[in-house]
Design an enzyme around this catalytic site. Structure first.
Site, PDB file in Angstrom:
ATOM      1  N   GLN A  17      15.381  38.680  18.990  1.00  0.00           N
ATOM      2  CA  GLN A  17      14.556  39.498  18.052  1.00  0.00           C
ATOM      3  C   GLN A  17      13.152  39.845  18.955  1.00  0.00           C
ATOM      4  O   GLN A  17      12.896  41.026  19.156  1.00  0.00           O
ATOM      5  CB  GLN A  17      14.202  38.894  17.006  1.00  0.00           C
ATOM      6  CG  GLN A  17      13.341  39.543  15.849  1.00  0.00           C
ATOM      7  CD  GLN A  17      12.632  38.949  14.786  1.00  0.00           C
ATOM      8  OE1 GLN A  17      12.608  37.439  15.144  1.00  0.00           O
ATOM      9  NE2 GLN A  17      11.788  39.354  13.824  1.00  0.00           N
ATOM     10  N   ASP A  47      20.478  37.377  29.239  1.00  0.00           N
ATOM     11  CA  ASP A  47      20.782  36.775  27.926  1.00  0.00           C
ATOM     12  C   ASP A  47      22.410  36.394  28.193  1.00  0.00           C
ATOM     13  O   ASP A  47      23.048  36.719  29.234  1.00  0.00           O
ATOM     14  CB  ASP A  47      20.943  37.913  27.023  1.00  0.00           C
ATOM     15  CG  ASP A  47      20.802  37.274  25.557  1.00  0.00           C
ATOM     16  OD1 ASP A  47      19.883  37.231  24.930  1.00  0.00           O
ATOM     17  OD2 ASP A  47      21.836  36.756  25.078  1.00  0.00           O
ATOM     18  N   ILE A  48      22.704  35.513  27.375  1.00  0.00           N
ATOM     19  CA  ILE A  48      24.234  34.803  27.517  1.00  0.00           C
ATOM     20  C   ILE A  48      25.116  35.732  26.964  1.00  0.00           C
ATOM     21  O   ILE A  48      26.323  35.885  27.288  1.00  0.00           O
ATOM     22  CB  ILE A  48      24.086  33.477  26.687  1.00  0.00           C
ATOM     23  CG1 ILE A  48      25.421  32.649  26.975  1.00  0.00           C
ATOM     24  CG2 ILE A  48      23.997  33.593  25.070  1.00  0.00           C
ATOM     25  CD1 ILE A  48      25.410  31.243  26.712  1.00  0.00           C
ATOM     26  N   TYR A  62      14.530  22.309  15.077  1.00  0.00           N
ATOM     27  CA  TYR A  62      13.784  23.293  15.573  1.00  0.00           C
ATOM     28  C   TYR A  62      12.413  22.948  15.943  1.00  0.00           C
ATOM     29  O   TYR A  62      12.069  22.931  17.008  1.00  0.00           O
ATOM     30  CB  TYR A  62      13.976  24.707  14.864  1.00  0.00           C
ATOM     31  CG  TYR A  62      13.214  25.771  15.297  1.00  0.00           C
ATOM     32  CD1 TYR A  62      13.618  26.402  16.429  1.00  0.00           C
ATOM     33  CD2 TYR A  62      12.254  26.022  14.607  1.00  0.00           C
ATOM     34  CE1 TYR A  62      12.869  27.546  16.731  1.00  0.00           C
ATOM     35  CE2 TYR A  62      11.480  27.194  15.081  1.00  0.00           C
ATOM     36  CZ  TYR A  62      11.672  27.918  15.991  1.00  0.00           C
ATOM     37  OH  TYR A  62      11.065  28.911  16.465  1.00  0.00           O
ATOM     38  N   LYS A  77      10.250  22.095  19.141  1.00  0.00           N
ATOM     39  CA  LYS A  77       9.091  22.849  19.545  1.00  0.00           C
ATOM     40  C   LYS A  77       7.948  21.719  19.929  1.00  0.00           C
ATOM     41  O   LYS A  77       7.165  21.929  21.028  1.00  0.00           O
ATOM     42  CB  LYS A  77       8.475  23.926  18.594  1.00  0.00           C
ATOM     43  CG  LYS A  77       9.591  24.834  18.387  1.00  0.00           C
ATOM     44  CD  LYS A  77       9.781  25.914  19.639  1.00  0.00           C
ATOM     45  CE  LYS A  77      10.496  26.814  19.600  1.00  0.00           C
ATOM     46  NZ  LYS A  77      10.840  27.743  20.989  1.00  0.00           N
TER      47      LYS A  77
HETATM   48  N1  SER Z   1      10.572  32.291  12.548  1.00  0.00           N
HETATM   49  C1  SER Z   1      11.019  30.938  12.808  1.00  0.00           C
HETATM   50  C2  SER Z   1      12.031  30.238  11.797  1.00  0.00           C
HETATM   51  O1  SER Z   1      12.058  30.792  10.798  1.00  0.00           O
HETATM   52  C3  SER Z   1       9.781  30.213  13.058  1.00  0.00           C
HETATM   53  O2  SER Z   1       9.448  30.162  14.180  1.00  0.00           O
HETATM   54  O3  SER Z   1      12.847  29.613  12.061  1.00  0.00           O
END
Ligand code: SER
Length: 313
Positions: A13, A35-36, A143, A147
């Site tokens: 994106q 990109d993969i 996730y 991070k």
């Molecule tokens: N847009 C991302 C998500 O919703 C947040 O960093 O996972």
């Protein structure tokens, strides 16, 4: 010396629009998209393109050497919602790709790295409103954990080895060109697609769920600005808070209704509600505004108009 840029995850994106912008700024032959998977025609034929797996160190090294790369933008990642379905994959992609990029910079293969963090690095006990640059961070998604760990690695490589790494904590990013894959803020894009197609929308977050958001144009501007700023202005080497607007599903719905009065939304929260509830509602980004003059230009009204105009075309 002119810059030679490698964008890893260029088909995503943010990667897609970043590639287009950087090719405008630095010349198409100086910006390598990787990109993969193969990407859109625009991405693959407007400049050099490589198929690349961000978790294969030798391949990343080979690409950097082949094009004499000076800057890397590492945009490959697994987002929050899909990361909960594939925790090990999310951790291994998000962490290994970063450690590879940091190591290659440390070894002197290139000079400057951009790596995106996210508001997802905050968690349930972080302050919800105007979340400060420095505060409690207790992410509850794979996730978010990747991070936060990534931010610590960035700071570590800067302090120990002088790696020039720069990072921002993106809020939810709204755009029309390339769809996001598997995030919790994706509702704020899906809702526009449905409105423009004259269909009802089943929103997976409840109507009052407030989240920090940003239009893609602003996100790209922030990314380019932080990378172009003189090194001494980048005082935070973990990641900068970044914000523009915040809204709830109901608020964006009301804005869209000004253009599509018959548009209908049902609220049917799923597992993503819990993820959203663990994140900030608004973010204090005064440090980024002070250090490298960050400024946004899209509010909810302007963003809505632009989304609808582009999606209708
Ligand atoms: N847009 C991302 C998500 O919703 C947040 O960093 O996972």
């Amino acid at each position: 010396m002119s810059e030679k840029i490698l964008i890893i995850g260029a088909g995503g994106q943010i990667g897609t629009e970043l590639t287009i912008k950087l090719r405008e700024l630095y010349g198409k032959d100086n910006v390598v998209a990787a990109d993969i998977n193969s990407g859109s025609n625009e991405l693959m034929y407007s400049g050099p393109f490589e198929i690349l797996d961000a978790t294969r160190k030798d391949d990343v090294k080979k690409a950097i050497k082949k094009y004499k790369i000076t800057q890397v933008y590492l945009m490959a990642a697994m987002l929050s919602a899909v990361g909960e379905k594939f925790p090990e994959k999310a951790w291994s992609l998000n962490m290994n790709s970063l450690l590879i990029a940091l190591d290659l910079a440390k070894d002197g293969l290139y000079k400057k790295l951009f790596w995106p963090s996210s508001m997802a690095a905050f968690g349930p006990t972080s302050p919800k409103k105007n979340t400060p640059q420095e505060t409690i961070m207790d992410p509850s998604t794979v996730y978010g954990i990747s991070k936060l760990a990534g931010e610590r690695w960035c700071e570590y490589y800067f302090q120990k080895f002088g790696v020039d790494v720069r990072s921002i904590r993106y809020p939810g990013i709204i755009s029309w060109k390339t769809k996001p894959g598997g995030g919790t803020t994706d509702y704020a894009i899906d809702i526009f697609y449905k409105a423009v197609n004259h269909e009802d929308y089943n929103c997976f977050l409840s109507e009052h769920t407030r989240l920090p958001m940003m239009y893609m144009d602003d996100a790209i501007k922030a990314t380019v600005d932080i990378m172009q700023a003189p090194s001494e202005q980048i005082k935070v080497r973990s990641s900068y808070n970044l914000s523009a607007i915040d809204f709830t599903p109901e608020e964006v719905y009301n804005e869209i209704k000004k253009h599509y009065p018959d548009f209908k939304v049902n609220y049917v929260p799923d597992f993503r509600q819990q993820i959203a509830d663990s994140w900030p509602q608004s973010i204090d980004d005064s440090v980024a505004r002070k250090d490298w003059n960050w400024n946004h230009s899209f509010d909810l009204e302007k963003m809505t108009k632009d989304m609808i105009k582009n999606l209708s075309n």
